[in-house]
Design an enzyme around this catalytic site. Sequence first.
Site: not given
Length: 180
Positions: A23, A28, A46, A48, A58, A61, A70, A117, A130, A141, A167
């Site tokens: 199926r 988790e 938070q 994302n 990406r 950062h 994260k 990261h 994340y 940042e 970036d």
Amino acid sequence: MRLVDTSIADIKIIEPEVFGDDRGFFYESWNEARFAELGLELKFVQDNHSRSAKGVLRGLHYQIQKPQGKLVRVVAGSIYDVVIDLRKSSPTFGKWEGFTLSEENRNLLWVPPGFAHGFLSLEDRTEVLYRCTDFYAPEHERSLLWNDAELGIDWPLDGEPLLSDKDAAAVAFAQAETFI
């Protein structure tokens, strides 16, 4: 769930226990009690979600104030995920490590505060989720240059990546603000 050490202290791979049959599958991806049993007592504020085309890079950062931890996972496609230790007091300061995260391996990556990261999307329509331990604070940042020669990150790239303007204008490691 199994916790896997990496070559950089505090960076962890979490291999979830996956239950699958004809199926589909179930696992988790976050359970506060199970993570605490593994030694990861985390509070997230938070979540994302990003989608990227193949070749999008990406990062790299970090937030110099209000640093974010994260917990990263891929729900569609795959990425090459890179972390760089920016903690001057660490024996691995300035070292990087890369990991392939995918919808197939279902691994999660824990990146604590104090690290830059970023990731390269290896497939079209790659989706990354994340969870963060602090809120996004754009005024704090910072971005490291993805191809900084001093870092020497070995990205699995054919040609140039697709970058945001932010970036593309990132700073070299030698000029970066770092953590104590």
